[in-house]
Scaffold this motif. Structure first.
Motif, mmCIF file in Angstrom:
data_model
loop_
_atom_site.group_PDB
_atom_site.id
_atom_site.type_symbol
_atom_site.label_atom_id
_atom_site.label_comp_id
_atom_site.label_asym_id
_atom_site.label_seq_id
_atom_site.Cartn_x
_atom_site.Cartn_y
_atom_site.Cartn_z
ATOM 1 N N UNK A 1 -28.396 -33.164 4.137
ATOM 2 C CA UNK A 1 -27.218 -34.309 3.848
ATOM 3 C C UNK A 1 -26.274 -34.027 2.776
ATOM 4 N N UNK A 2 -26.785 -33.564 1.826
ATOM 5 C CA UNK A 2 -25.782 -33.059 0.777
ATOM 6 C C UNK A 2 -25.016 -31.756 0.987
ATOM 7 N N UNK B 1 -22.138 -32.676 2.969
ATOM 8 C CA UNK B 1 -20.827 -32.763 2.026
ATOM 9 C C UNK B 1 -20.158 -31.475 1.837
ATOM 10 N N UNK C 1 -11.703 -37.590 0.025
ATOM 11 C CA UNK C 1 -12.221 -39.085 0.533
ATOM 12 C C UNK C 1 -12.559 -38.904 1.931
ATOM 13 N N UNK D 1 -16.038 -37.964 1.908
ATOM 14 C CA UNK D 1 -17.173 -39.029 1.959
ATOM 15 C C UNK D 1 -17.018 -39.916 2.887
ATOM 16 N N UNK D 2 -16.001 -40.515 3.612
ATOM 17 C CA UNK D 2 -16.006 -41.298 4.702
ATOM 18 C C UNK D 2 -16.897 -40.798 5.717
ATOM 19 N N UNK E 1 -19.524 -39.588 5.884
ATOM 20 C CA UNK E 1 -21.083 -39.440 5.623
ATOM 21 C C UNK E 1 -21.580 -40.737 5.292
ATOM 22 N N UNK E 2 -20.665 -41.986 5.211
ATOM 23 C CA UNK E 2 -21.120 -43.093 4.971
ATOM 24 C C UNK E 2 -21.997 -43.803 6.197
ATOM 25 N N UNK F 1 -23.919 -42.682 8.379
ATOM 26 C CA UNK F 1 -25.226 -42.395 8.534
ATOM 27 C C UNK F 1 -26.284 -43.156 7.355
ATOM 28 N N UNK F 2 -25.650 -43.621 6.539
ATOM 29 C CA UNK F 2 -26.277 -44.393 5.268
ATOM 30 C C UNK F 2 -26.246 -46.059 5.397
ATOM 31 N N UNK F 3 -25.443 -46.512 6.467
ATOM 32 C CA UNK F 3 -25.232 -47.756 6.600
ATOM 33 C C UNK F 3 -24.452 -48.349 5.748
ATOM 34 N N UNK F 4 -23.560 -47.729 5.286
ATOM 35 C CA UNK F 4 -22.435 -48.628 4.105
ATOM 36 C C UNK F 4 -21.319 -49.084 4.867
ATOM 37 N N UNK F 5 -20.950 -50.054 4.533
ATOM 38 C CA UNK F 5 -19.759 -50.776 4.980
ATOM 39 C C UNK F 5 -18.684 -50.844 3.649
ATOM 40 N N UNK F 6 -17.538 -50.224 4.083
ATOM 41 C CA UNK F 6 -16.558 -50.309 3.057
ATOM 42 C C UNK F 6 -15.562 -51.752 2.983
ATOM 43 N N UNK F 7 -15.358 -51.976 1.772
ATOM 44 C CA UNK F 7 -14.273 -53.208 1.732
ATOM 45 C C UNK F 7 -12.939 -52.595 2.067
#
Lengths: 423, 423, 423, 423
Positions: free
Chosen positions: B345-346, B349, B383, B386-387, B389-390, B392-398
């Motif tokens: 994963x890293x 990046x 950026x 980073x985007x 890779x988000x 895969x980890x279930x992140x939600x940006x504001x």
């Protein structure tokens, strides 16, 4: 105007300056500190619990050295003194050009209306006051993310009136005060204001910059379950690497127990969010101004009831649900309003930067080294600030050999890192 | 040449390139990955456990595209391919000027002697080989702190022969791979090599940069008592703020159980230190080259005895004391030598940065955008990494509102931070 | 007598009891809580900042229900009410036997002298008062390690006068209140009393039981470097497994910044230690009585100077060195003296145990189930306490199938663990 | 049969015993350790990768001392040797009574069928073998939660055939091996088996006992987001106090990346759960037997496809979704199957308990001190185990004064805690 700023004032005085002082936050003054300084060292215009009118009156008074006088240097925190002078000069120029006075009713922002009123009144008495002030000013050193942002905007617009040193972006400021300071003062403020047990609670931290990182680390360490909201994918990925989920406020608004804004932006937690929160959810701001939380929306919500549990701790009850939320420090910086701000050790790092910046501005006042731009301190001064703080903590540095220094292409005495290094 | 680099090769191939590959470390090749790539995708010159002669032979072969050919772009890791070309060109120019061949015996550095030998032999066959290579080269993208340092030195000396993109200083590289990668791979390497219980042990981490921070966090979390050595007062103060004492190696050498070098410098742990260590102290390097540990001093210590417990895990016994120390990966990068390097994963990046840099260099090959200098990727590409890779980890940006974006003076779509921002 | 005890009183009152209340600590009363309870719910004898004489007067008054009355049950915290009754009965029996009154001058312990004086005075008025009281008493439930230790001693000596339930050793008490409560309230007390930055400081925690574990975890998480002192090799090994060195107080006394006693024993930090400490070292106790710190030795040290910074925060200056140390809460429990004790959530666990114990004692008052011995609550009640607190934190339990329950030989509904299980 | 057990065998041999050995897990034998012991010290019946038939054949052989011989003592781990003897005696008694042989087809449990087969075959050759064995046996010491549970069940049923010492519930075993051992070996096993980056992943730990606590701490520290499932409200509340949500497996099954069973119970992760998981979700067991994971359901799932990535790492692909999950060590203990078990330091604590228990059983073999019951070691021996391990980690204990010891009613030399103390 805390104990730590008192020591800063005493330091500046000991170095030969004559100081006038006001606060950067209506709640942050520690009255005993202010009293001691007023007695011994400087003119102080600050008390705990100012109104906004009083706040700006204090700011104006701190800048008022009487006829023929004025500040040579400004130590700023948030940029309000710098703002007042810039707005003052703008108004005076407009007045000279067109005879037009500033119109406070032109703005919807309640606080800015006060600023314009003060300038307007001053203009009628002395139409060159701020102009003379900026002519005299050697420069400003500014220590907050927010104040610095304004300076860079003015630099970009070409409206900056004097040199500025960005102390916030010294590593020994932004990576210490913002990060470790808030790691200390967020739980401190929460505990003093509410006595709430942090362990087991769900906390939403809005923003994962330096301040947000410190806040998240503190609450996680205290046993809370932390969720972060972010706009920046890089900061978001950093949160994830620490095991912190990144979600939106909407995802968590009905579930979390504690909400903390750290963004430096506005309109983060709106009244529409607050009415969805659980009973006795805690809402606070440790970012910048009170507009991170929609205080206006809250205050003007039809039928809302406010119960002041104790100063700086209010319960706002929504009429539809009869659920109340607990808002700290009226939406202003809760670590200053509900606790005593950051502890001395970390403030010493920040203020050593401030003092070094002031000395630098003064030393170079005639040299032309600094134009009407924003500067950061050179790295060797940043490293010096750190060095001055190592002994207290019992640290022993390793010395490079000349051979090793040559190998990595740095001087034996530093600076040790390229400018883009992130620490 | 790990599984992760295999996927990078496949990605580059899928994008249309023809790839030749060698390893950056004599121990880091995963032979099954190399075999699969050799079968399906690219020419591979790498195996686990190369000698130094074999290593540089591989590097030369990877650059050898036969008559009329040559690399258009280099993906570098540590800078050895770039070094070989620069040294080759230097030697060819000297040879053309003076007829003088490089003299391998002029250097005391055993490894550099091999480099000069290879160049010398090549020169006798084809005296323009590296010159033609550099003429063809569009650029290099480099991903390590050490390789980048060399590039900046060449830029400063005016000897850089082609454009270079510094991928290491993308935030999504240095603050992820270096930090979180090592936080994962240091304990991984320690456990695979020695099965030692980390809890309760005293560990000295030499250096508290990104790599050192990751290492210290990992060992502390595993229950070790961590001490850091540092030359830089700022990094030292960061360690202290995390509760980690900063002492010198001399203070701890007789007491600690585990020693880890992370400095990117040389001569960190000398044989004079090693003979003072406790029996079965573990010594390893996760910084850059094997010269962080004085392997030469160890190997040539009179009467020393080496017992290979298993490949990459050697016990060196001092004759005076009969105490042995355990050295991992012969002083080379222990996460590559004793474990499998950083997890996918890293590395994704880091390698996304590499691919973007390669695409950028190729796209701009004729435009003159890139001179013979070192560049970092623009923040919006950082950026973007980073985007990607988000999800895969279930992140939600504001999302910023336009009003909020204006308030903090950034575009709604980013980039969100000023260039000096440190994350 | 904190807000949390106020809710406990209200709960007991709602369950039908008539309550008289005193504090267990001269500094711990929150006067607003006491006032509210005195107005609405119970007779309260407690205020913040009692003298020792006042403290024992309060204890006596809380037990004084007037002629013909007396407590049926005692909720004890530290065991002072229980002690007073036991000492009272002992004196009354001696008096009846020999006509001898207690002699306060026989003891060197200043506090015990006060106890004997009170008993002596009472005896002259009513020589059967405590005897009648113990005859009436159904039992006591006690919640502290220290109070429980006394009860077991009395049980061993055969002097226990009524049944006792050891609430301290409910898992939901000792592993929650002692551990997580102190993890919260130690930094809270430190920050309120001193505003000291914890990060970077060296802290010595004397004792690594449940309280010590909570304290060490808190200070470590806040960035301090923690050292533990221990007598028990098992607890010592636990500290080591968490990366915490185990040393003696003598090893660290001249180096540390913060000293915390958590032992439940006496004579932990003596004046001979204190005079060796660094200037402004902080000394505090969160264990049991103020005899963990040698306050008597400090107070009577020749030439010592005491400066009260603010209530509960004193600086004691040694004449030889002119160095001062900062002692919190006069050596008494600093979380109660300098902050507000433990937060509500964890106190709710403890007090639910108290209420359940009181209900159990009362229900079984005539059944003979409880002899004059010390009992712990059965595990299913302990699990019930936990269950009652899960909903607030959003937890969802998994249910055993009957088949799974049979496989591990427990009832589907619990209790789930053998009595010796340690959690 | 790891390196650590090899040292245990050598210790027992050095103390004068004659040892025969088998493994407790089909995957856990380190063949080099077994070979060394077989050469030098003891009869060994164990190799890495046994079938279940081979496993029980080994167990039988380890108990087979030839005519007239037999074990005097058993060192058990999981209780399989104890089980075989108890089942053997039961079958022999039934056979003597009724002439009935055990019928392997009566059980649905595949493994128990093998046990019965072995007993049946043995019975035909020698119908008194296990009876003689139990007559000779002085006792067993058992070190696992699971083995101990069986012993208590047999004690409760009155079927225990010889004295047993429960070594698992020594504090220096259950609070060290189970907790700190797994904190080490879970990430070790995950990294060796899959090289997966733990940071950023969602991990579900089923069970929050000592093993679960160690696992959760490890994954949290490595940057995972951890969720716990629990049946016991007390353990659940402990997780919550550490900031770990407690949910059901159903809540998280489609979202998590890593699943770890630690329950000591069966049927925790069923095939119906596994088919809902994300592609490449990792499923492993560090609790007790492979029935924590429904391996039978998985193996017999219609159309399922198994790809062995490498030994002990299998990908199982569901036909409907084409998603695969990665199962470690075929559902058996993954730290033994995929890594090398627990590290030496913590195993030394456990095995010191075993050795002390064996010495105690042997010393008291004729004294009648131990009946056919389950005993834990007395606390002073538990403390001795800890003491023996402090020096290696540089710890220094504080000594009680006689006065302090009297104050807390313990001997100066310990034991220091009441039996119910939980550490």
């Amino acid at each position: 105007m805390t104990i730590q700023t008192a020591v800063l004032i005493e330091t500046l005085t000991a170095l030969g300056s004559e100081v006038r002082w006001c606060s950067c936050n209506i709640f942050s003054t520690q009255d005993h500190a202010a009293a001691a300084i007023a007695r011994d060292s400087a003119a102080v215009f600050a008390w705990k619990g100012e109104t906004l009118e009083e706040y700006w009156w204090c700011t104006e008074k701190a800048l008022d050295w009487g006829p023929g006088g004025g500040p040579d240097l400004i130590v700023d925190d948030g940029g309000d003194a710098t703002l007042l002078i810039h707005e003052g000069v703008k108004a005076e120029e407009e007045y000279e050009r067109s005879g037009k006075l500033p119109n406070p009713n032109e703005t919807e922002n309640a606080e800015f209306r006060i600023v314009l009123s003060i300038i307007k009144e001053g203009l009628l008495i002395d139409p060159k006051r701020y102009t003379r002030m900026k002519d005299r000013l050697v420069g400003v050193s500014e220590e907050t993310t927010t104040g610095v942002k304004r300076l860079y905007q003015m630099q970009a617009n070409g409206t900056l009136l004097f040199p500025a040193i960005n102390v916030n972006d010294s590593v020994t400021k932004s990576k210490f005060d913002n990060l470790y300071g808030c790691r200390h003062s967020l739980p401190d403020g929460l505990m003093r204001a509410t006595d709430v047990m942090i362990a087991g609670k769900i906390a939403v931290i809005c923003g994962y910059g330096d301040v947000g990182k410190g806040c998240a680390a503190a609450l996680k360490a205290a046993g809370a379950r932390v969720i972060v909201t972010e706009i920046d994918p890089i900061c978001a990925l950093q949160a994830l690497m620490e095991g912190i989920p990144v979600l939106t406020l909407e995802d968590m608004v009905a579930e979390a127990d504690i909400f903390v804004t750290t963004t430096g932006n506005k309109d983060i937690i709106m009244v529409s969010h607050m009415k969805q929160m659980k009973n006795n959810a805690i809402v606070c701001n440790i970012g910048h101004f009170d507009n991170e939380i929609d205080m206006l929306g809250l205050e003007t919500y039809p039928g809302i009831k406010r119960i002041t549990i104790k100063p700086q701790t209010d319960r706002w009850i929504f009429p539809e649900t009869n659920r109340g939320i607990i808002v700290l420090a009226e939406g202003r910086l809760m670590n200053l309003g509900c606790a005593t701000g950051h502890p001395s050790f970390v403030m010493s790092c920040s203020f050593t930067n401030q003092v070094i910046a002031q000395l630098e501005l003064w030393k170079e006042r005639g040299s032309g080294k600094y134009e009407k731009k924003v500067y950061v301190l050179p790295k060797h001064l940043d490293e010096m600030v750190a060095s001055l703080h190592l002994g207290k903590l019992g640290a022993k540095l390793t010395k490079l050999t000349p051979d090793q220094a040559a190998y990595i292409s740095v001087p034996v005495e530093g600076p040790y890192k390229p400018p883009h290094y992130r620490y």
